[in-house]
Design a protein around this motif. Sequence first.
Motif, short mmCIF file in Angstrom:
data_model
loop_
_atom_site.label_atom_id
_atom_site.label_comp_id
_atom_site.label_asym_id
_atom_site.label_seq_id
_atom_site.Cartn_x
_atom_site.Cartn_y
_atom_site.Cartn_z
N GLU A 94 0.83 -1.20 0.00
CA GLU A 94 0.00 0.00 0.00
C GLU A 94 0.87 1.26 0.00
OE1 GLU A 94 -2.30 -0.56 3.53
OE2 GLU A 94 -3.54 -2.12 2.63
N GLU B 95 -5.61 -6.29 -5.95
CA GLU B 95 -6.74 -5.54 -6.49
C GLU B 95 -7.04 -4.30 -5.65
OE1 GLU B 95 -9.46 -4.22 -9.04
OE2 GLU B 95 -8.04 -5.83 -9.38
N THR B 96 -6.98 -4.42 -4.35
CA THR B 96 -7.20 -3.28 -3.46
C THR B 96 -6.17 -2.19 -3.73
OG1 THR B 96 -8.20 -4.65 -1.75
CG2 THR B 96 -7.29 -2.54 -1.04
N ARG C 113 -6.74 -0.47 -7.19
CA ARG C 113 -7.86 0.49 -7.15
C ARG C 113 -7.48 1.76 -6.40
NH1 ARG C 113 -11.44 -4.04 -6.19
NH2 ARG C 113 -11.26 -3.52 -4.00
#
Length: 109
Positions: free
Chosen positions: A24, A48-49, A52
Amino acid sequence: MTERAKGTALITGASGGIGAIYAEQLAARGHDLILTARNADRLEAVAETVRRASGRTVEALAADVNDRAGLRRVEDRLRSDPGSPSWSTTPASARRPRCSRRIRTRWSA
């Protein structure tokens, strides 16, 4: 359109915990990512997180870097693109310190 990447980071153990946090944070700072972990479903969910949230390119590669076959998959991926990655972290290998040395040695060979 996404701005040009600051480089590509390889992160092992990225399906949760510290590895997912590294993913992240590095993506938020403009790095594209190659994520590895044993659990393919959790790894893809993290990938995927991060995609996005950041708009970065994030590749999920299911592999256990503590076993020869998994390590070979990561090595093969790294050799397929000599300019990648520019950065790596291996929180998954903390219990087996030789793993990160093997990746670094074989990657630079």
